[in-house]
Design a protein around this motif. Sequence first.
Motif, PDB file in Angstrom:
ATOM      1  N   TYR A   1    -128.085  50.583   7.398  1.00 56.45           N
ATOM      2  CA  TYR A   1    -129.615  50.426   6.738  1.00 56.45           C
ATOM      3  C   TYR A   1    -129.754  51.224   7.899  1.00 56.45           C
ATOM      4  N   LYS A   2    -129.753  50.787   8.702  1.00 54.74           N
ATOM      5  CA  LYS A   2    -130.553  50.929  10.145  1.00 54.74           C
ATOM      6  C   LYS A   2    -130.535  52.316   9.874  1.00 54.74           C
ATOM      7  N   ASN A   3    -129.461  52.792  10.101  1.00 51.20           N
ATOM      8  CA  ASN A   3    -129.194  54.806  10.137  1.00 51.20           C
ATOM      9  C   ASN A   3    -129.550  55.175   8.956  1.00 51.20           C
ATOM     10  N   GLU A   4    -130.202  54.712   8.122  1.00 52.61           N
ATOM     11  CA  GLU A   4    -130.097  55.678   6.423  1.00 52.61           C
ATOM     12  C   GLU A   4    -129.308  56.365   5.946  1.00 52.61           C
ATOM     13  N   VAL A   5    -127.718  56.115   6.001  1.00 51.85           N
ATOM     14  CA  VAL A   5    -126.588  56.585   5.643  1.00 51.85           C
ATOM     15  C   VAL A   5    -126.901  56.442   4.172  1.00 51.85           C
ATOM     16  N   VAL A   6    -126.140  58.042   4.165  1.00 51.04           N
ATOM     17  CA  VAL A   6    -125.647  57.457   2.579  1.00 51.04           C
ATOM     18  C   VAL A   6    -124.559  57.885   2.382  1.00 51.04           C
ATOM     19  N   PHE A   7    -123.838  56.798   1.070  1.00 47.88           N
ATOM     20  CA  PHE A   7    -122.568  56.718   1.427  1.00 47.88           C
ATOM     21  C   PHE A   7    -122.004  56.575  -0.051  1.00 47.88           C
ATOM     22  N   GLU A   8    -121.110  56.897  -0.367  1.00 46.05           N
ATOM     23  CA  GLU A   8    -120.882  56.473  -2.030  1.00 46.05           C
ATOM     24  C   GLU A   8    -120.082  55.320  -2.412  1.00 46.05           C
ATOM     25  N   THR A   9    -120.256  54.490  -3.459  1.00 40.35           N
ATOM     26  CA  THR A   9    -119.616  53.325  -3.992  1.00 40.35           C
ATOM     27  C   THR A   9    -119.516  53.403  -5.172  1.00 40.35           C
ATOM     28  N   GLU A  10    -118.993  52.565  -5.648  1.00 41.43           N
ATOM     29  CA  GLU A  10    -118.649  52.438  -7.043  1.00 41.43           C
ATOM     30  C   GLU A  10    -118.587  51.754  -7.833  1.00 41.43           C
TER      31      GLU A  10
ATOM     32  N   TYR B   1    -121.415  54.367 -16.712  1.00 47.72           N
ATOM     33  CA  TYR B   1    -122.181  54.000 -15.265  1.00 47.72           C
ATOM     34  C   TYR B   1    -120.390  53.059 -15.046  1.00 47.72           C
ATOM     35  N   ILE B   2    -119.953  52.712 -15.782  1.00 48.37           N
ATOM     36  CA  ILE B   2    -118.658  51.432 -15.183  1.00 48.37           C
ATOM     37  C   ILE B   2    -117.874  52.640 -14.439  1.00 48.37           C
ATOM     38  N   ASN B   3    -117.257  52.043 -13.692  1.00 48.35           N
ATOM     39  CA  ASN B   3    -116.388  52.863 -12.507  1.00 48.35           C
ATOM     40  C   ASN B   3    -116.838  53.948 -12.500  1.00 48.35           C
ATOM     41  N   LYS B   4    -117.680  54.538 -12.309  1.00 50.27           N
ATOM     42  CA  LYS B   4    -118.453  55.812 -11.655  1.00 50.27           C
ATOM     43  C   LYS B   4    -119.164  55.247 -10.478  1.00 50.27           C
ATOM     44  N   SER B   5    -119.132  56.972  -9.742  1.00 50.64           N
ATOM     45  CA  SER B   5    -119.232  56.233  -8.572  1.00 50.64           C
ATOM     46  C   SER B   5    -120.913  56.987  -7.871  1.00 50.64           C
ATOM     47  N   LEU B   6    -121.567  56.716  -7.530  1.00 50.53           N
ATOM     48  CA  LEU B   6    -122.810  56.757  -7.309  1.00 50.53           C
ATOM     49  C   LEU B   6    -122.779  57.017  -5.980  1.00 50.53           C
TER      50      LEU B   6
ATOM     51  N   SER C   1    -129.991  52.133  -3.722  1.00 45.01           N
ATOM     52  CA  SER C   1    -131.137  52.810  -4.381  1.00 45.01           C
ATOM     53  C   SER C   1    -129.948  54.307  -4.762  1.00 45.01           C
ATOM     54  N   HIS C   2    -130.019  54.618  -5.863  1.00 43.75           N
ATOM     55  CA  HIS C   2    -129.498  55.691  -6.428  1.00 43.75           C
ATOM     56  C   HIS C   2    -130.672  57.528  -6.487  1.00 43.75           C
ATOM     57  N   ARG C   3    -131.286  56.765  -7.051  1.00 48.57           N
ATOM     58  CA  ARG C   3    -132.713  57.527  -7.053  1.00 48.57           C
ATOM     59  C   ARG C   3    -133.628  58.328  -5.975  1.00 48.57           C
ATOM     60  N   ALA C   4    -133.487  57.348  -4.480  1.00 40.12           N
ATOM     61  CA  ALA C   4    -133.967  57.819  -3.275  1.00 40.12           C
ATOM     62  C   ALA C   4    -132.635  58.640  -3.162  1.00 40.12           C
ATOM     63  N   VAL C   5    -131.316  58.991  -3.318  1.00 38.70           N
ATOM     64  CA  VAL C   5    -130.985  59.629  -2.601  1.00 38.70           C
ATOM     65  C   VAL C   5    -131.565  61.068  -3.400  1.00 38.70           C
ATOM     66  N   THR C   6    -131.393  60.674  -4.808  1.00 35.45           N
ATOM     67  CA  THR C   6    -131.680  61.980  -5.648  1.00 35.45           C
ATOM     68  C   THR C   6    -133.016  62.592  -5.573  1.00 35.45           C
ATOM     69  N   GLU C   7    -133.892  61.742  -5.183  1.00 34.50           N
ATOM     70  CA  GLU C   7    -135.606  62.553  -4.885  1.00 34.50           C
ATOM     71  C   GLU C   7    -135.181  63.332  -3.245  1.00 34.50           C
TER      72      GLU C   7
END
Length: 377
Positions: free
Chosen positions: A96-105, A140-145, A162-168
Amino acid sequence: MSESGNEMLEVNVGDTVEGTVVKVDEKQVLVDIGYKTEGIVPIGELSNLHIEVAGDVVKEGDQLTLMVKKVEDDEVILSKKAVDSDKAWLELEDKYKNEVVFETEIKEIVKGGLVVDVGLRGFIPASLVETFYVEDFSDYINKSLSVKIVDLDREQNRVILSHRAVTEEESATQKQDILQSLKEGQVLEGTIQRLTNFGVFVDIGGIDGLVHISQLSHQRVEKASDVVSEGQKIKVEVLSIDRDNERISLSHKKTLAGPWTEVSSKVSTGDILEGTVKRLVNFGAFVEVLPGIEGLVHISQIANRHIGTPQEVLEVGQKVEVKVLDVNEKEQRMSLSIKELEQEQAAAEYKKYEKDEEQSSFQLGDMIGNKLDKYKK
């Protein structure tokens, strides 16, 4: 049972212990932690997410790090969830502090959004999943974002992602890359995003450019929908780029073969064509003889008599017959004449008149001759 457990007789709530799974029941797991009795991990303490059976998360022989939750009458209740949570919170706070983008299921679909596993239960509100509206999230179930954390509160046990923030952000980066790489005169393929009364917006790979209505066709266009439609792929040429305001002007017209292309194979000197008067100027009239092709009838070629202005004889929208005097495809010029046609027509009429005269006088001679013969007898 481990006999070395004499060293571990003191087991206190809050302690972290290591253990080996020795038995997996449906609703609990037994773990050898080197204590006089095996520790119990209830199903509710196995994971931060909802699980149906303990075997979904662990199996016999697994090595686990656990927290002591309760010690009572030699019964030790342990939690895997608590250890995972502590570890997960530290990792999430860093992300959160470093605004890291990561994958989650995606683990669950609930009212209002998606539940994900981030070491603990995370939530993506429906409005933060995509940049567009999604009606049904079942795919979206079991999909990784790819996600980033937008709100984190350990006291409230709240993890909002938020996945939207990453896309934007990706779109913004892509937009800048395209803006920097574009060059005037470059020809690209794009997709029409929307139509307006002044033109169309075309997506050229992550950024929209405007094709003004005057740049859609070589012919005059009243409404964009007359020539193109939303979702259509079209070729465009870059006219100008305003990087500061992120504005791109495009032309579709420039990628199309002009009306003058190969006009010499369609029109030759001496041809007689029908056209429409498009413009009147002080030196003559421009007449459209083919779609998008106008020729000039010089004022001296409009009428047999002297005229002061073309308006004396012609008006815009009038249909006229013209004779082609000259065609220059390279310079996109065509010279036309109305006068020559009129002269030719007058000459033809005069000839016909002469012929008619000859014939009528010959017939008269015959007739008179016959009558004279009568008198000769």
